[in-house]
Design a protein around this motif. Structure first.
Motif, PDB file in Angstrom:
ATOM      1  N   GLY A   1       0.853  -1.160  -0.073  1.00  0.00           N
ATOM      2  CA  GLY A   1      -0.014   0.141   0.067  1.00  0.00           C
ATOM      3  C   GLY A   1       0.784   1.237   0.096  1.00  0.00           C
ATOM      4  N   VAL A   2       2.101   1.346  -0.378  1.00  0.00           N
ATOM      5  CA  VAL A   2       3.049   2.426  -0.413  1.00  0.00           C
ATOM      6  C   VAL A   2       3.653   2.484  -1.689  1.00  0.00           C
ATOM      7  CG1 VAL A   2       4.767   3.370   0.618  1.00  0.00           C
ATOM      8  CG2 VAL A   2       3.223   2.655   2.151  1.00  0.00           C
ATOM      9  N   MET A   3       3.621   3.676  -2.317  1.00  0.00           N
ATOM     10  CA  MET A   3       4.426   3.780  -3.599  1.00  0.00           C
ATOM     11  C   MET A   3       5.618   4.897  -3.471  1.00  0.00           C
ATOM     12  SD  MET A   3       2.890   4.929  -7.361  1.00  0.00           S
ATOM     13  CE  MET A   3       2.544   6.779  -6.507  1.00  0.00           C
ATOM     14  N   PHE A   4       6.645   4.912  -3.969  1.00  0.00           N
ATOM     15  CA  PHE A   4       7.770   5.827  -3.994  1.00  0.00           C
ATOM     16  C   PHE A   4       7.737   6.798  -5.151  1.00  0.00           C
ATOM     17  CE2 PHE A   4       9.189   2.006  -1.562  1.00  0.00           C
ATOM     18  CZ  PHE A   4       9.103   2.429  -0.310  1.00  0.00           C
ATOM     19  N   LYS A   5       7.750   7.896  -4.930  1.00  0.00           N
ATOM     20  CA  LYS A   5       7.818   8.882  -6.129  1.00  0.00           C
ATOM     21  C   LYS A   5       9.283   9.528  -6.017  1.00  0.00           C
ATOM     22  CE  LYS A   5       4.394  10.979  -7.839  1.00  0.00           C
ATOM     23  NZ  LYS A   5       3.969  10.013  -8.890  1.00  0.00           N
ATOM     24  N   VAL A   6       9.914   9.236  -7.084  1.00  0.00           N
ATOM     25  CA  VAL A   6      11.206   9.719  -7.052  1.00  0.00           C
ATOM     26  C   VAL A   6      11.653  10.612  -8.183  1.00  0.00           C
ATOM     27  CG1 VAL A   6      13.807   8.806  -7.665  1.00  0.00           C
ATOM     28  CG2 VAL A   6      11.909   7.209  -6.711  1.00  0.00           C
ATOM     29  N   PHE A   7      11.739  12.130  -7.470  1.00  0.00           N
ATOM     30  CA  PHE A   7      11.717  13.076  -8.157  1.00  0.00           C
ATOM     31  C   PHE A   7      13.199  13.240  -8.854  1.00  0.00           C
ATOM     32  CE2 PHE A   7       8.001  13.910  -5.836  1.00  0.00           C
ATOM     33  CZ  PHE A   7       7.133  14.397  -6.900  1.00  0.00           C
ATOM     34  N   VAL A   8      13.499  13.503  -9.981  1.00  0.00           N
ATOM     35  CA  VAL A   8      14.722  13.795 -10.782  1.00  0.00           C
ATOM     36  C   VAL A   8      14.679  15.284 -11.359  1.00  0.00           C
ATOM     37  CG1 VAL A   8      16.455  12.981 -12.301  1.00  0.00           C
ATOM     38  CG2 VAL A   8      14.874  11.142 -10.969  1.00  0.00           C
ATOM     39  N   VAL A   9      15.844  15.848 -10.851  1.00  0.00           N
ATOM     40  CA  VAL A   9      16.396  17.357 -11.342  1.00  0.00           C
ATOM     41  C   VAL A   9      17.813  17.275 -11.795  1.00  0.00           C
ATOM     42  CG1 VAL A   9      16.100  19.636 -11.208  1.00  0.00           C
ATOM     43  CG2 VAL A   9      14.656  18.327 -10.139  1.00  0.00           C
ATOM     44  N   GLY A  10      18.111  16.827 -12.722  1.00  0.00           N
ATOM     45  CA  GLY A  10      19.460  16.552 -13.390  1.00  0.00           C
ATOM     46  C   GLY A  10      20.030  15.554 -12.562  1.00  0.00           C
ATOM     47  N   ASP A  11      21.297  15.798 -11.643  1.00  0.00           N
ATOM     48  CA  ASP A  11      21.761  14.785 -10.841  1.00  0.00           C
ATOM     49  C   ASP A  11      21.103  14.817  -9.464  1.00  0.00           C
ATOM     50  OD1 ASP A  11      23.532  14.004 -12.547  1.00  0.00           O
ATOM     51  OD2 ASP A  11      24.865  15.814 -12.133  1.00  0.00           O
TER      52      ASP A  11
ATOM     53  N   ILE B   1      18.291  13.973  -6.604  1.00  0.00           N
ATOM     54  CA  ILE B   1      17.303  13.047  -6.415  1.00  0.00           C
ATOM     55  C   ILE B   1      16.268  13.187  -5.090  1.00  0.00           C
ATOM     56  CG2 ILE B   1      16.661  10.555  -6.212  1.00  0.00           C
ATOM     57  CD1 ILE B   1      19.274  10.018  -7.655  1.00  0.00           C
ATOM     58  N   LYS B   2      15.172  13.434  -5.021  1.00  0.00           N
ATOM     59  CA  LYS B   2      14.195  13.393  -3.974  1.00  0.00           C
ATOM     60  C   LYS B   2      13.327  12.420  -4.014  1.00  0.00           C
ATOM     61  CE  LYS B   2      15.890  17.548  -2.143  1.00  0.00           C
ATOM     62  NZ  LYS B   2      16.240  17.500  -0.780  1.00  0.00           N
ATOM     63  N   VAL B   3      12.846  11.676  -2.815  1.00  0.00           N
ATOM     64  CA  VAL B   3      12.068  10.547  -2.790  1.00  0.00           C
ATOM     65  C   VAL B   3      10.979  10.925  -1.927  1.00  0.00           C
ATOM     66  CG1 VAL B   3      11.859   8.218  -2.836  1.00  0.00           C
ATOM     67  CG2 VAL B   3      13.928   9.118  -3.185  1.00  0.00           C
ATOM     68  N   MET B   4       9.771  10.708  -2.162  1.00  0.00           N
ATOM     69  CA  MET B   4       8.449  10.977  -1.310  1.00  0.00           C
ATOM     70  C   MET B   4       7.586   9.413  -1.319  1.00  0.00           C
ATOM     71  SD  MET B   4       7.366  14.694  -2.232  1.00  0.00           S
ATOM     72  CE  MET B   4       6.340  14.883  -0.758  1.00  0.00           C
ATOM     73  N   ARG B   5       6.968   9.340  -0.060  1.00  0.00           N
ATOM     74  CA  ARG B   5       6.281   8.202   0.049  1.00  0.00           C
ATOM     75  C   ARG B   5       4.807   8.508  -0.472  1.00  0.00           C
ATOM     76  NH1 ARG B   5       9.125   8.463   4.466  1.00  0.00           N
ATOM     77  NH2 ARG B   5      10.692   6.890   4.710  1.00  0.00           N
ATOM     78  N   ARG B   6       4.270   7.615  -1.173  1.00  0.00           N
ATOM     79  CA  ARG B   6       2.596   8.088  -1.189  1.00  0.00           C
ATOM     80  C   ARG B   6       1.756   6.690  -1.025  1.00  0.00           C
ATOM     81  NH1 ARG B   6       3.600  12.608  -1.522  1.00  0.00           N
ATOM     82  NH2 ARG B   6       3.174  14.082  -3.118  1.00  0.00           N
ATOM     83  N   PHE B   7       0.582   7.105  -0.297  1.00  0.00           N
ATOM     84  CA  PHE B   7      -0.421   5.743  -0.238  1.00  0.00           C
ATOM     85  C   PHE B   7      -0.824   5.406  -1.616  1.00  0.00           C
ATOM     86  CE2 PHE B   7      -0.951   7.710   4.013  1.00  0.00           C
ATOM     87  CZ  PHE B   7      -0.800   6.537   4.960  1.00  0.00           C
TER      88      PHE B   7
END
Length: 299
Positions: free
Chosen positions: A164-174, A176-182
């Protein structure tokens, strides 16, 4: 929205970065000068404009090539080549769920689903991502008969239990930021036997679906290993030819580091990403430094 845009504009100007709107009714070469062309446009005409502009102004960075962006807007081509990524030395394993494309009759596709070896339930996604809300509507089809309720063209993707958890991996060049989503909860074998029909996914991309501060099982909530993400993003930047995108990932339930990429989005809503203003300042300043070093090397 206007207030937010004004705030961002002021914030960047203080850092020496200025955003100048492009007039699509005027030749691009007669505008500027630009250091970076930042856009989210598609179409053959715009692609030709960009190609002509880059030939005349090779010193300008275009984010990103229209042809590369086009690939991401098609869910059939989006994940192609993922199995060939060189991640064998990393602290994780990467897969793509089994999937197939349905172009016309969803009801008639049931036999093809069986031939392709896909198992229900199946996630149904529109084939094309065109920026509309409909293109992001996702459904879970529990049985063969439920396929008739879906509107093609679409992609059918095997559902993978992921706690029940997904990871949204945001990429801006080099960067990386990761957030959790239900996301959707696991589907048990008992539920598969009892439930039929089509279930619509909630909008897991919205801020309201954030799971970052939720009290979750650590085995589910633990973020993907940093070396794994760095290697994945490096390979994807090369494969896709893009620098601004996000990856939707899930961890197979019961595993430690077995991950599936289920979607890739170009130039996503970065306002949901922590510290997005500073991330973009760092990104643009890094582009400027690389450009300056190239000029110095050519002298």
């Amino acid at each position: 929205m206007l207030t937010l845009l004004l705030f961002v504009s002021v914030y960047f100007r203080r850092k020496g970065i200025f955003f100048v709107p492009i007039d699509l009714n005027q030749p691009l070469s007669e505008q500027g000068p630009f250091d970076v062309v930042l856009h989210k446009l598609l179409g053959k005409e715009w692609e030709e404009v960009i190609e002509d502009y880059q030939q005349k102004h090779p010193e300008v960075t275009v984010l990103d090539p229209p042809g590369s962006i086009q690939r991401i807007y098609n869910r059939q081509s989006m994940l192609q080549g993922m199995a060939d990524l060189k991640l064998s030395d990393c602290s994780g394993s990467l897969f793509v769920p089994k999937q197939m494309v349905v172009l016309k009759d969803s009801a008639a596709s049931a036999d093809e689903v069986v031939k392709a070896g896909l198992k229900f339930p199946l996630v149904a996604k529109p084939l094309w991502i065109d920026g509309t809300a409909k293109s992001h509507q996702l459904y879970l089809a529990y049985d063969r008969r439920s396929l008739a309720e879906l509107d093609p063209p679409l992609v059918l993707q095997e559902f993978v239990n992921h706690g029940g958890v997904m990871f949204k991996v945001f990429v801006v060049g080099d960067i990386i930021k990761v957030m959790r989503r239900f996301s959707l909860p696991n589907v048990s074998n008992c539920e598969k036997a009892k439930v039929d029909g089509v279930f619509q996914f909630p909008r897991v991309s919205s801020a309201a679906a954030s799971a970052d501060n939720a009290d979750l099982d650590p085995r589910v909530a633990e973020l993907p290993p940093k070396p794994f993400l760095e290697a994945l993003v490096k390979e994807l930047r090369s494969l896709l030819g893009l620098r601004l995108f996000n990856i939707d990932m899930i961890r197979e339930h019961g595993s430690k580091n077995v991950f599936y990429v289920i979607d890739i989005n170009y130039f996503p809503g970065y306002g949901k990403m922590p510290d997005y203003e500073q991330v973009f300042v760092d990104f643009f300043q890094n582009l400027a430094q690389v450009k300056y070093k190239k000029r110095q090397h050519c002298k």
